[in-house]
Design a protein around this motif. Sequence first.
Motif, PDB file in Angstrom:
ATOM      1  N   SER A   1       0.851  -1.192   0.000  1.00  0.00           N
ATOM      2  CA  SER A   1       0.000   0.000   0.000  1.00  0.00           C
ATOM      3  C   SER A   1       0.890   1.247   0.000  1.00  0.00           C
ATOM      4  O   SER A   1       1.872   1.325   0.740  1.00  0.00           O
ATOM      5  CB  SER A   1      -0.915   0.008   1.223  1.00  0.00           C
ATOM      6  OG  SER A   1      -0.158   0.048   2.420  1.00  0.00           O
ATOM      7  N   VAL A   2       0.550   2.212  -0.853  1.00  0.00           N
ATOM      8  CA  VAL A   2       1.355   3.425  -1.029  1.00  0.00           C
ATOM      9  C   VAL A   2       0.498   4.632  -0.684  1.00  0.00           C
ATOM     10  O   VAL A   2      -0.570   4.835  -1.283  1.00  0.00           O
ATOM     11  CB  VAL A   2       1.882   3.539  -2.472  1.00  0.00           C
ATOM     12  CG1 VAL A   2       2.734   4.792  -2.625  1.00  0.00           C
ATOM     13  CG2 VAL A   2       2.687   2.291  -2.852  1.00  0.00           C
ATOM     14  N   GLN A   3       0.962   5.432   0.265  1.00  0.00           N
ATOM     15  CA  GLN A   3       0.268   6.662   0.651  1.00  0.00           C
ATOM     16  C   GLN A   3       1.153   7.874   0.349  1.00  0.00           C
ATOM     17  O   GLN A   3       2.364   7.813   0.504  1.00  0.00           O
ATOM     18  CB  GLN A   3      -0.084   6.670   2.134  1.00  0.00           C
ATOM     19  CG  GLN A   3      -1.058   5.585   2.565  1.00  0.00           C
ATOM     20  CD  GLN A   3      -0.392   4.307   2.958  1.00  0.00           C
ATOM     21  OE1 GLN A   3       0.683   4.313   3.526  1.00  0.00           O
ATOM     22  NE2 GLN A   3      -1.016   3.186   2.653  1.00  0.00           N
ATOM     23  N   GLY A   4       0.516   8.967  -0.057  1.00  0.00           N
ATOM     24  CA  GLY A   4       1.239  10.219  -0.267  1.00  0.00           C
ATOM     25  C   GLY A   4       1.742  10.434  -1.675  1.00  0.00           C
ATOM     26  O   GLY A   4       2.290  11.499  -1.979  1.00  0.00           O
TER      27      GLY A   4
ATOM     28  N   VAL B   1      10.699   8.934   2.758  1.00  0.00           N
ATOM     29  CA  VAL B   1       9.867   7.742   2.626  1.00  0.00           C
ATOM     30  C   VAL B   1      10.030   6.878   3.872  1.00  0.00           C
ATOM     31  O   VAL B   1      11.120   6.805   4.448  1.00  0.00           O
ATOM     32  CB  VAL B   1      10.246   6.934   1.353  1.00  0.00           C
ATOM     33  CG1 VAL B   1      11.700   6.519   1.380  1.00  0.00           C
ATOM     34  CG2 VAL B   1       9.343   5.720   1.196  1.00  0.00           C
ATOM     35  N   THR B   2       8.939   6.246   4.279  1.00  0.00           N
ATOM     36  CA  THR B   2       8.952   5.337   5.431  1.00  0.00           C
ATOM     37  C   THR B   2       8.317   4.022   5.024  1.00  0.00           C
ATOM     38  O   THR B   2       7.219   4.007   4.456  1.00  0.00           O
ATOM     39  CB  THR B   2       8.168   5.929   6.620  1.00  0.00           C
ATOM     40  OG1 THR B   2       8.741   7.196   6.978  1.00  0.00           O
ATOM     41  CG2 THR B   2       8.246   5.002   7.823  1.00  0.00           C
TER      42      THR B   2
ATOM     43  N   SER C   1       6.985   0.323   6.411  1.00  0.00           N
ATOM     44  CA  SER C   1       6.547  -0.380   7.619  1.00  0.00           C
ATOM     45  C   SER C   1       5.966  -1.738   7.243  1.00  0.00           C
ATOM     46  O   SER C   1       5.278  -1.863   6.222  1.00  0.00           O
ATOM     47  CB  SER C   1       5.494   0.438   8.375  1.00  0.00           C
ATOM     48  OG  SER C   1       5.983   1.725   8.698  1.00  0.00           O
TER      49      SER C   1
ATOM     50  N   SER D   1       3.610  -1.241   4.105  1.00  0.00           N
ATOM     51  CA  SER D   1       3.008   0.081   3.970  1.00  0.00           C
ATOM     52  C   SER D   1       4.106   1.090   3.625  1.00  0.00           C
ATOM     53  O   SER D   1       5.107   1.184   4.331  1.00  0.00           O
ATOM     54  CB  SER D   1       2.302   0.489   5.269  1.00  0.00           C
ATOM     55  OG  SER D   1       1.817   1.813   5.181  1.00  0.00           O
TER      56      SER D   1
ATOM     57  N   ARG E   1       4.889   5.061   2.990  1.00  0.00           N
ATOM     58  CA  ARG E   1       4.411   6.437   3.136  1.00  0.00           C
ATOM     59  C   ARG E   1       5.437   7.381   2.516  1.00  0.00           C
ATOM     60  O   ARG E   1       6.607   7.389   2.913  1.00  0.00           O
ATOM     61  CB  ARG E   1       4.187   6.786   4.605  1.00  0.00           C
ATOM     62  CG  ARG E   1       3.586   8.173   4.820  1.00  0.00           C
ATOM     63  CD  ARG E   1       3.161   8.354   6.257  1.00  0.00           C
ATOM     64  NE  ARG E   1       2.119   7.404   6.628  1.00  0.00           N
ATOM     65  CZ  ARG E   1       0.834   7.598   6.356  1.00  0.00           C
ATOM     66  NH1 ARG E   1       0.434   8.700   5.719  1.00  0.00           N
ATOM     67  NH2 ARG E   1      -0.062   6.701   6.733  1.00  0.00           N
TER      68      ARG E   1
ATOM     69  N   GLU F   1       6.660  11.252   1.067  1.00  0.00           N
ATOM     70  CA  GLU F   1       6.544  12.719   1.055  1.00  0.00           C
ATOM     71  C   GLU F   1       7.233  13.220  -0.213  1.00  0.00           C
ATOM     72  O   GLU F   1       8.443  13.077  -0.365  1.00  0.00           O
ATOM     73  CB  GLU F   1       7.210  13.332   2.285  1.00  0.00           C
ATOM     74  CG  GLU F   1       7.144  14.849   2.313  1.00  0.00           C
ATOM     75  CD  GLU F   1       7.909  15.461   3.472  1.00  0.00           C
ATOM     76  OE1 GLU F   1       8.153  16.690   3.443  1.00  0.00           O
ATOM     77  OE2 GLU F   1       8.275  14.711   4.396  1.00  0.00           O
TER      78      GLU F   1
END
Length: 269
Positions: free
Chosen positions: A64-67, A118-119, A121, A129, A131, A133
């Motif tokens: 899953s990719v957010q941002g 980038v993070t 998890s 996951s 995340r 920026e």
Amino acid sequence: MKQRRSRRVKRRTLSERMSYQPKGKTGSQGDRRAVTVLSIALAVAIVLVAIALFSPLFWLRDVSVQGAKKIDPDAVAEVVRSSSERDFALLRTSSVVIVNESAVETALLKRFPDIAAVTVSKRWPNSLSIRIEERSGVLNWLTANQYYHIDQEGVAYEKRSETPPPGELLVVDSSNIPVEVGKPVVGKNFITTIRDLRDAFAAKGIKVTRFEVVDTTFEVRAVTDRGFYVLVDATRSPANQVTAAVSALQSAKPGAYLDVRVPGRVYVR
């Protein structure tokens, strides 16, 4: 007279004492038990490792990719999957158990210059996951006839093929020093100073069309729409220098420039 018979007690030697084993518990039996326990523990460990590496339960199935706004999330997921695979004993595995989050983050930063941070998890048992920026352009940098987007950290993150619109912040490097995408060009303090200078001049009714870096980023020309430029020191207070320039304009009309780099003095030419 009857002679007393002397009893001679046979004393065991030291080596005999040390080698003494209780009846039914020989040294070889104890060694066999230890080997058995160790073998069982080793077998259990091998089974657990095999389960962790090759069990479908832990195979990476979802990323899953957010941002991500400008960056394609599917392209991010592809890099994550390829950097998560490992080879063990001629077998390839994508187990989440062995995923190195730092290695995945490094791969993403290398592949996508638009990523500022980038993070990664783990989401047990089989998901990751991500995340992101993304970098946001705060100014345009022109050097050697090539435009670059510069982000809030002072990093050039992409080339720009077209000329920036008039309203965007533009800095021209008169020295034409080459720029490498993904590398820092200026510091955050420089960016803050340039933006403050533009806003301070605008508050006084003077529009700055561009900034020019002469030799170093300490010496900057603020080119105005009035046909002259103001030579400023990027390490000093923008507000004080703008105030000095505006005060000088009340009694002088520069043909070329105002120099406000020295505190308390304004040179007009």
